[in-house]
Design a protein around this motif. Structure first.
Motif, PDB file in Angstrom:
ATOM      1  N   PHE A  75       0.814  -1.223   0.000  1.00 52.92           N
ATOM      2  CA  PHE A  75       0.000   0.000   0.000  1.00 52.92           C
ATOM      3  C   PHE A  75       0.846   1.271   0.000  1.00 52.92           C
ATOM      4  O   PHE A  75       0.311   2.355  -0.267  1.00 52.92           O
ATOM      5  CB  PHE A  75      -0.912   0.021   1.239  1.00 52.92           C
ATOM      6  CG  PHE A  75      -2.063  -0.934   1.170  1.00 52.92           C
ATOM      7  CD1 PHE A  75      -3.268  -0.567   0.589  1.00 52.92           C
ATOM      8  CD2 PHE A  75      -1.949  -2.212   1.688  1.00 52.92           C
ATOM      9  CE1 PHE A  75      -4.329  -1.453   0.527  1.00 52.92           C
ATOM     10  CE2 PHE A  75      -3.002  -3.108   1.628  1.00 52.92           C
ATOM     11  CZ  PHE A  75      -4.202  -2.728   1.043  1.00 52.92           C
TER      12      PHE A  75
ATOM     13  N   ILE B 229      -8.116   2.179   1.087  1.00 58.55           N
ATOM     14  CA  ILE B 229      -7.802   0.881   1.700  1.00 58.55           C
ATOM     15  C   ILE B 229      -9.067   0.055   1.874  1.00 58.55           C
ATOM     16  O   ILE B 229      -9.085  -1.159   1.630  1.00 58.55           O
ATOM     17  CB  ILE B 229      -7.081   1.099   3.044  1.00 58.55           C
ATOM     18  CG1 ILE B 229      -5.656   1.615   2.791  1.00 58.55           C
ATOM     19  CG2 ILE B 229      -7.037  -0.188   3.867  1.00 58.55           C
ATOM     20  CD1 ILE B 229      -4.930   2.090   4.024  1.00 58.55           C
TER      21      ILE B 229
ATOM     22  N   CYS C  74     -10.045  -1.354  -1.441  1.00 57.37           N
ATOM     23  CA  CYS C  74      -9.183  -2.500  -1.736  1.00 57.37           C
ATOM     24  C   CYS C  74      -9.665  -3.738  -0.985  1.00 57.37           C
ATOM     25  O   CYS C  74      -9.732  -4.839  -1.547  1.00 57.37           O
ATOM     26  CB  CYS C  74      -7.742  -2.173  -1.356  1.00 57.37           C
ATOM     27  SG  CYS C  74      -6.602  -3.543  -1.585  1.00 57.37           S
ATOM     28  N   GLY C  75     -10.006  -3.569   0.300  1.00 58.65           N
ATOM     29  CA  GLY C  75     -10.496  -4.691   1.096  1.00 58.65           C
ATOM     30  C   GLY C  75     -11.775  -5.286   0.539  1.00 58.65           C
ATOM     31  O   GLY C  75     -11.966  -6.509   0.538  1.00 58.65           O
TER      32      GLY C  75
ATOM     33  N   THR D  25      -8.684  -6.093   6.283  1.00 63.82           N
ATOM     34  CA  THR D  25      -8.242  -4.836   5.671  1.00 63.82           C
ATOM     35  C   THR D  25      -9.335  -3.778   5.750  1.00 63.82           C
ATOM     36  O   THR D  25      -9.062  -2.606   6.033  1.00 63.82           O
ATOM     37  CB  THR D  25      -7.821  -5.082   4.207  1.00 63.82           C
ATOM     38  OG1 THR D  25      -6.648  -5.904   4.201  1.00 63.82           O
ATOM     39  CG2 THR D  25      -7.530  -3.787   3.476  1.00 63.82           C
TER      40      THR D  25
ATOM     41  N   GLY E  63      -8.849  -0.315   7.767  1.00 64.36           N
ATOM     42  CA  GLY E  63      -9.017   0.971   7.096  1.00 64.36           C
ATOM     43  C   GLY E  63     -10.103   1.823   7.716  1.00 64.36           C
ATOM     44  O   GLY E  63      -9.985   3.047   7.778  1.00 64.36           O
TER      45      GLY E  63
ATOM     46  N   THR F  42      -3.488   0.513   8.567  1.00 63.59           N
ATOM     47  CA  THR F  42      -3.018   0.178   7.226  1.00 63.59           C
ATOM     48  C   THR F  42      -3.759  -1.049   6.700  1.00 63.59           C
ATOM     49  O   THR F  42      -4.402  -1.768   7.467  1.00 63.59           O
ATOM     50  CB  THR F  42      -1.519  -0.149   7.253  1.00 63.59           C
ATOM     51  OG1 THR F  42      -1.324  -1.295   8.097  1.00 63.59           O
ATOM     52  CG2 THR F  42      -0.706   1.002   7.797  1.00 63.59           C
ATOM     53  N   GLY F  43      -3.660  -1.287   5.389  1.00 60.10           N
ATOM     54  CA  GLY F  43      -4.121  -2.562   4.853  1.00 60.10           C
ATOM     55  C   GLY F  43      -3.228  -3.672   5.378  1.00 60.10           C
ATOM     56  O   GLY F  43      -2.049  -3.433   5.696  1.00 60.10           O
TER      57      GLY F  43
END
Length: 423
Positions: free
Chosen positions: A84, A110, A113-114, A287, A291, A296-297
């Motif tokens: 990331f 993030i 993305c998760g 994740t 977030g 962080t992821g």
């Protein structure tokens, strides 16, 4: 599938995922796994301007989420993902020092993305992993991983050495890490980044606080910080550009997790493939939760897989213990204040090593999988991907912008699909 396996106690030899050592030894092994993940889990948020206490806390919570979703069958620890860093820095414009002023924008990306990662996991649960390996062969995953490191190269060199003294301290730092990597053995060698960082920080303190050569380290924040308190939670901001830029990291997380589970399968002699989809979902949800809280992821950690390979102890009970220890550390502001005393120049020197190692890890994927570069498809995909990412090639469509890592990731997948059609 029960949430907690009925671990059988075992006192010697190889310890399988559904077995455990006596609880005192399990506790000790849990501490060892916390030490193994600590350096990277703390370093990643510092490089992105996140609160390291939140990252440590979310690594523990994420590991428990993963444990529950895989039914305690897959031994893994989830820590801060370095994949990331590049996209977060690109999305937020973070300069490499202090708190990230656009943290919320990064958190929204993030979470996106998760969500994408979780959806991929659900598809894998339904149809298996064959399609992933078809679209993301080693030439693609190797190129994308290498690009993440190369794209970040300018950050420590341009932004984290404001004075000539700091530039020299960066050199002292990466030489320290290299010396630990080459001249030590055992657990110290496994913790090369953390130990090298500590050595360089001590040298920095002697030269600045002791001899007055640079900006001294301020330890007052450590002295004034309470032992226990709430970490600095933060709320996400959902910005379309940031989400488009950060969400593709799911491709890297899939490749990492796929490789890690195959490694654990080989080490334990047990087929973990039936849990692959659940592992992706567990990592994806962890994740999202991280977030949403300011963390962080996360991803499954090779560092902890290395500890399992060295000890031959694969008990999932150890990771429950390690997660609980991380959660306790996350609620210690004094612990967080101590981490943040690390000088920017030392962090820059460590960053040079870490980003370089990421780039080399991509090349290692090519070597390990014997990627044939006499094949023009492989050659062109790798060549174009590396330059797109390193040169930060950006594509814009109206207000949307896809930066170097994003264009390299999608470009590698699409290029391979187009050029490999004849096969």
């Amino acid at each position: 599938m029960s949430l907690f396996p009925q671990w059988r106690e075992k006192t010697e030899g190889i310890v399988a995922p559904d077995e455990r050592l006596p609880w005192p030894q399990t506790l000790a092994m849990g501490v060892q796994h916390v030490v193994a993940m600590f350096g990277a889990t703390v370093l990643a948020p510092l490089l992105m301007g996140f609160d390291p206490n939140v990252a440590i806390l979310m690594s523990g919570i994420g590991t428990l989420i993963f444990f529950f979703i895989v039914g305690g069958k897959v031994p893994s620890y989830l820590g801060s993902s370095f994949a990331f860093i590049g996209v977060v820095i690109a999305a937020t414009g973070y300069a490499g020092q202090g708190a990230n002023p656009n943290l919320g924008v990064a958190l929204g990306g993030i979470i996106a993305c998760g969500v994408l990662y979780t959806l991929i996991g659900l598809v894998v649960m339904a149809v298996g992993t064959g399609w992933i390996e078809r679209f993301m062969p080693p030439v693609v995953t190797g190129a994308v991983v290498a690009v993440i490191g190369l794209n970040l190269a300018a950050v420590p060199i341009k932004n984290m050495a404001p004075t000539p003294f700091d530039a020299w301290m960066q050199a002292v730092t990466f030489v320290s890490v290299g010396a630990v990597a080459v001249f030590t053995r055992g657990m110290v060698q496994r913790l090369l980044i953390l130990v090298g960082l500590i050595v360089a920080t001590v040298i920095y303190a002697v030269l600045t606080n002791g001899l007055g050569l640079g900006q001294p380290i301020d330890f007052s924040k450590v002295a004034n910080a309470p032992w226990f308190g709430m970490p600095g939670f933060a709320s996400p901001v959902f910005d379309a550009n940031a989400m488009l830029l950060i969400a593709p990291v799911a491709v890297i997380l899939v490749a990492e997790n796929l490789g890690h589970i195959k490694a654990v399968s080989a080490m334990t002699g047990r087929d973990m493939n039936p849990y692959m989809g659940r592992a992706f979902v567990g990592d994806g949800i962890a994740t999202i939760v991280s977030g949403a809280s300011g963390g962080t992821g996360v991803t499954t950690y090779a560092e902890n897989i290395g500890v399992m390979a060295a000890t031959k102890i694969y008990s999932t009970a150890i990771f429950v213990v390690a997660a609980l220890i991380a959660i306790v550390l996350g609620f210690s502001p004094k612990f967080g204040a101590l981490i943040q005393t690390v000088p920017v120049a030392v962090m820059g020197g460590v960053s040079i090593v870490v980003f370089g190692l990421i780039a080399v890890a991509g090349a290692k994927i090519w070597v390990d999988n014997q990627v044939d570069f006499s094949n023009n498809t492989n050659l062109i995909v790798a060549a174009i991907t590396l330059i797109l990412g390193t040169g930060d090639y950006t594509l814009r469509l109206g207000e949307f912008a896809l930066g170097g890592i994003g264009t390299a990731t999608f470009g590698a997948i699409i290029l391979y699909a187009l050029l490999n059609r004849s096969k």
